[in-house]
Motif scaffolding. Structure first.
Motif, PDB file in Angstrom:
ATOM      1  N   ASP A  68       0.848  -1.193   0.000  1.00 13.89           N
ATOM      2  CA  ASP A  68       0.000   0.000   0.000  1.00 13.89           C
ATOM      3  C   ASP A  68       0.882   1.241   0.000  1.00 13.89           C
ATOM      4  O   ASP A  68       2.032   1.183   0.441  1.00 13.89           O
ATOM      5  CB  ASP A  68      -0.942   0.012   1.205  1.00 13.89           C
ATOM      6  N   HIS A 123      -2.969   5.495   2.543  1.00 16.82           N
ATOM      7  CA  HIS A 123      -2.881   4.392   1.592  1.00 16.82           C
ATOM      8  C   HIS A 123      -2.419   4.847   0.208  1.00 16.82           C
ATOM      9  O   HIS A 123      -1.891   4.048  -0.558  1.00 16.82           O
ATOM     10  CB  HIS A 123      -4.232   3.684   1.481  1.00 16.82           C
ATOM     11  N   ALA A 144      -6.054  -4.044   3.980  1.00 19.21           N
ATOM     12  CA  ALA A 144      -6.071  -2.576   4.103  1.00 19.21           C
ATOM     13  C   ALA A 144      -6.982  -2.148   5.250  1.00 19.21           C
ATOM     14  O   ALA A 144      -6.766  -2.530   6.387  1.00 19.21           O
ATOM     15  CB  ALA A 144      -6.454  -1.938   2.776  1.00 19.21           C
TER      16      ALA A 144
END
Length: 264
Positions: free
Chosen positions: A29, A66, A171
């Motif tokens: 990420d 992110h 995530a």
């Protein structure tokens, strides 16, 4: 046998994961803008590798922790940015640009709550990926990593499944706060969010790697609990403001009625 070693780094406000191979590295990420120096120093100092070994940076969605470092990583290393195949930018139009500023402010708030010093979190509102992917695609040059589309938090969230080890990076799909799991904020589509949780449960992963909560095994019963307790209505900044305004309006109306009845 896979030659991949997955390394976790403590980022500015989130965990970061590097898939390290003998001849290449992937960052799962894009992190925050301040995380760029952290990751590059780790590659050079700890791994004793050239930063050009970083070949791919995935952006799972467009929030500051992110996507914030993605363009900077590409400028520094020449890596490719891989992200979701979407026709529109997440932060599109005037409303999108406003939300971009709000999201950076929310990230600053999280950093303050974590005792982090204030840092510059600015990053471009529009991502320019080199490669776009959809569900069941494999990450270019990292073919043992499969893309899983897990929207709900936003409309374009990706998870990454390492097939040989059955580890999955999710995530912001699941947040671990101290001793409990919680849903992320915001949630734009609760129904799709629940479907995304079910997708990850069905993978029967050996380890779930979370951006907020490190990595650990999550059993089927815990997934069932997350699905059962998932929000049934959207939870966004806009909805929160609207609900607070309605609550204040109702509270004021009820107070007026109570005050009127008292006078009688």
């Amino acid at each position: 046998m896979s030659l991949c070693e997955i390394m976790r780094l403590e980022g500015y406000i989130q965990s970061m994961y590097l898939a390290v191979y003998p001849d290449k590295i992937m960052l799962l990420d894009g992190g925050c803008r301040p995380d760029v120096a952290l990751v590059l120093d780790y590659i050079m100092t700890t791994l004793q590798r050239p930063i050009t070994d970083l070949k791919v940076v995935v952006v799972t969605h467009m929030h500051p922790d992110h996507a914030g470092g993605a363009h900077k990583f590409r400028e520094a290393t020449g890596c490719m940015i891989v992200s979701a195949d979407k026709d529109n930018q997440w932060y599109k139009g005037i409303a999108g640009r406003t939300m971009h500023v709000v999201d950076m402010s929310l990230a600053q708030y999280v950093a303050k709550r974590q005792g982090r010093p204030p840092r510059n979190l600015y990053y471009p509102a529009h991502l320019k990926p080199d490669i776009t992917v959809k569900g069941k695609d494999h990450i270019p040059y990292f073919e043992e990593w499969q893309v899983i589309e897990t929207p709900g938090h936003t409309d374009r969230d990706l998870s990454l499944f390492h097939i040989p080890s059955r580890q999955v990076y999710t995530a912001d799909l699941i947040i671990k706060l101290r001793h409990k799991f919680v849903a992320p904020f915001p949630i734009y589509d609760p129904k799709i969010y629940i479907q995304s949780l079910q997708q990850i449960k069905d993978l029967k992963p050996s380890i779930v790697m979370m951006a907020h909560g490190r990595q650990l095994p999550i059993d089927g019963a815990t997934f069932d609990m997350l699905i059962a307790q998932a929000p049934k209505e959207p939870r966004t900044v806009k909805d929160t403001i609207k609900h607070k305004l309605l609550w204040r309006k109702d509270a004021g109306f009820n107070f007026f009625k109570r005050d009127r009845n008292t006078k009688r």
